[in-house]
Scaffold this active site. Sequence first.
Site, mmCIF file in Angstrom:
data_model
loop_
_atom_site.group_PDB
_atom_site.id
_atom_site.type_symbol
_atom_site.label_atom_id
_atom_site.label_comp_id
_atom_site.label_asym_id
_atom_site.label_seq_id
_atom_site.Cartn_x
_atom_site.Cartn_y
_atom_site.Cartn_z
ATOM 1 N N ASP A 145 -11.966 6.654 8.441
ATOM 2 C CA ASP A 145 -13.135 7.529 8.647
ATOM 3 C C ASP A 145 -13.206 8.074 10.070
ATOM 4 O O ASP A 145 -14.290 8.268 10.626
ATOM 5 C CB ASP A 145 -14.426 6.759 8.312
ATOM 6 C CG ASP A 145 -14.450 6.306 6.850
ATOM 7 O OD1 ASP A 145 -14.935 5.183 6.601
ATOM 8 O OD2 ASP A 145 -13.963 7.057 5.992
ATOM 9 N N SER A 155 -21.586 12.322 5.574
ATOM 10 C CA SER A 155 -20.590 13.124 6.297
ATOM 11 C C SER A 155 -19.443 13.522 5.384
ATOM 12 O O SER A 155 -19.116 12.791 4.446
ATOM 13 C CB SER A 155 -20.003 12.320 7.480
ATOM 14 O OG SER A 155 -21.025 11.844 8.335
ATOM 15 N N LEU A 166 -5.456 5.646 2.215
ATOM 16 C CA LEU A 166 -4.176 6.252 1.847
ATOM 17 C C LEU A 166 -3.150 5.945 2.936
ATOM 18 O O LEU A 166 -3.457 6.043 4.121
ATOM 19 C CB LEU A 166 -4.329 7.767 1.696
ATOM 20 C CG LEU A 166 -5.093 8.280 0.471
ATOM 21 C CD1 LEU A 166 -5.206 9.796 0.543
ATOM 22 C CD2 LEU A 166 -4.424 7.846 -0.827
ATOM 23 N N ASP A 226 -7.667 11.711 8.397
ATOM 24 C CA ASP A 226 -6.491 11.492 9.258
ATOM 25 C C ASP A 226 -6.013 10.058 9.000
ATOM 26 O O ASP A 226 -6.395 9.433 8.013
ATOM 27 C CB ASP A 226 -6.836 11.754 10.741
ATOM 28 C CG ASP A 226 -7.835 10.753 11.288
ATOM 29 O OD1 ASP A 226 -8.272 10.948 12.427
ATOM 30 O OD2 ASP A 226 -8.183 9.771 10.591
ATOM 31 N N ASN A 272 -12.804 13.745 2.914
ATOM 32 C CA ASN A 272 -13.402 12.501 2.430
ATOM 33 C C ASN A 272 -14.905 12.567 2.639
ATOM 34 O O ASN A 272 -15.385 13.120 3.634
ATOM 35 C CB ASN A 272 -12.829 11.317 3.231
ATOM 36 C CG ASN A 272 -13.356 9.984 2.724
ATOM 37 O OD1 ASN A 272 -13.720 9.851 1.564
ATOM 38 N ND2 ASN A 272 -13.440 9.006 3.612
ATOM 39 N N THR A 273 -15.645 12.018 1.686
ATOM 40 C CA THR A 273 -17.100 11.919 1.855
ATOM 41 C C THR A 273 -17.413 10.493 2.287
ATOM 42 O O THR A 273 -16.740 9.548 1.884
ATOM 43 C CB THR A 273 -17.836 12.182 0.519
ATOM 44 O OG1 THR A 273 -17.440 11.176 -0.430
ATOM 45 C CG2 THR A 273 -17.516 13.564 -0.015
ATOM 46 N N HIS A 274 -18.419 10.370 3.169
ATOM 47 C CA HIS A 274 -18.765 9.040 3.659
ATOM 48 C C HIS A 274 -20.285 8.928 3.769
ATOM 49 O O HIS A 274 -20.925 9.835 4.324
ATOM 50 C CB HIS A 274 -18.110 8.785 5.013
ATOM 51 C CG HIS A 274 -18.324 7.404 5.527
ATOM 52 N ND1 HIS A 274 -17.703 6.304 4.995
ATOM 53 C CD2 HIS A 274 -19.137 6.938 6.513
ATOM 54 C CE1 HIS A 274 -18.119 5.218 5.636
ATOM 55 N NE2 HIS A 274 -18.973 5.578 6.570
ATOM 56 N N ARG A 325 0.845 -1.196 0.000
ATOM 57 C CA ARG A 325 0.000 0.000 0.000
ATOM 58 C C ARG A 325 0.887 1.255 0.000
ATOM 59 O O ARG A 325 0.544 2.261 -0.618
ATOM 60 C CB ARG A 325 -0.923 -0.017 1.225
ATOM 61 C CG ARG A 325 -1.970 1.068 1.251
ATOM 62 C CD ARG A 325 -3.143 0.679 2.157
ATOM 63 N NE ARG A 325 -2.694 0.401 3.521
ATOM 64 C CZ ARG A 325 -2.647 1.340 4.474
ATOM 65 N NH1 ARG A 325 -2.980 2.571 4.194
ATOM 66 N NH2 ARG A 325 -2.250 1.036 5.697
ATOM 67 N N GLY A 340 -6.727 7.357 10.414
ATOM 68 C CA GLY A 340 -7.638 6.246 10.713
ATOM 69 C C GLY A 340 -8.581 5.955 9.561
ATOM 70 O O GLY A 340 -8.479 6.540 8.483
ATOM 71 N N ARG A 370 -9.790 2.879 -1.037
ATOM 72 C CA ARG A 370 -8.492 2.462 -0.503
ATOM 73 C C ARG A 370 -8.129 3.425 0.625
ATOM 74 O O ARG A 370 -8.467 4.604 0.556
ATOM 75 C CB ARG A 370 -7.394 2.550 -1.567
ATOM 76 C CG ARG A 370 -7.644 1.773 -2.823
ATOM 77 C CD ARG A 370 -7.508 0.275 -2.624
ATOM 78 N NE ARG A 370 -7.771 -0.430 -3.880
ATOM 79 C CZ ARG A 370 -7.823 -1.760 -3.980
ATOM 80 N NH1 ARG A 370 -7.622 -2.500 -2.905
ATOM 81 N NH2 ARG A 370 -8.094 -2.343 -5.132
HETATM 82 C C1 GRF Z 1 -20.030 7.521 -2.087
HETATM 83 O O1 GRF Z 1 -21.189 7.351 -1.283
HETATM 84 C C2 GRF Z 1 -18.813 7.634 -1.206
HETATM 85 O O2 GRF Z 1 -19.014 8.371 -0.033
HETATM 86 C C3 GRF Z 1 -18.571 6.191 -0.875
HETATM 87 O O3 GRF Z 1 -18.793 5.500 -2.077
HETATM 88 C C4 GRF Z 1 -19.712 6.248 -2.860
HETATM 89 C C5 GRF Z 1 -19.042 6.569 -4.152
HETATM 90 O O4 GRF Z 1 -20.025 6.918 -5.041
HETATM 91 N N1 GRF Z 1 -17.237 5.986 -0.378
HETATM 92 P P1 GRF Z 1 -19.592 7.585 -6.442
HETATM 93 O O5 GRF Z 1 -18.423 6.783 -6.955
HETATM 94 O O6 GRF Z 1 -19.229 9.008 -6.151
HETATM 95 O O7 GRF Z 1 -20.830 7.452 -7.269
#
Ligand code: GRF
Length: 201
Positions: free
Chosen positions: A144, A135, A92, A140, A106-108, A64, A142, A90
């Site tokens: 998420d 979110s 990082l 960081d 990051n989006t979650h 990695r 960890g 992945r």
């Molecule tokens: C998103 O919900 C993201 O937060 C999550 O996987 C999804 C990716 O969707 N990790 P896309 O590839 O942006 O359509």
Amino acid sequence: MLSVAVLISGGGSNLRALLDAAADPGFPARVVVVGADREADGLAHAEEFGIPSFTVPYTRYATREDWGAEVAAQLDVWQPDLVVLSGLMRLLPAQVVARYAPRIINTHPAYLPEFPGAHGVRDALAAGVDQTGASVIVVDDGVDTGPVIAQERVPVLPGDDEHTLHERIKPIERRLLIDVVRRVATGELDLAAAALGEPAP
Ligand code: GRF
């Protein structure tokens, strides 16, 4: 004008939303490069918008860390002000996070710290909760675990499966992401302060 690099693994619907937003001349940020850990379908959005892209296939690297070093080398070419992980599946390596932190977000698809990890939507369904969320965090070391800079609740409806719930979450995720990028670009949101846990304005 804030320069943004976006890293993806999948369809890139969040990337597409950011590209659409950045197409507005009044939007204070632009996507300068899109990177992927595989031949992701979402790279087609970059091509459509004429945005350079790179692919660093995770499976071609022994570790990695080696993979991350190449991702960082590719990002360095563009010197982005902000790195957005949106659907990057992945983790990082720490040295890459250290290189760009706190300018990595990051989006979650969950209401962190609820349901972190690669299956946040599936885990929320399995937990039987009646609401989950979306979110945006500062990345960081960890999984998420970084400071939350934006989040919003999303209801779980009877009969939801992973797809229907995720599709209800994604529009919220996109709106939060675009608003965060805008606020970082205007200076309204200080990621260094957020990374220290200071409340976002
Ligand atoms: C998103 O919900 C993201 O937060 C999550 O996987 C999804 C990716 O969707 N990790 P896309 O590839 O942006 O359509």
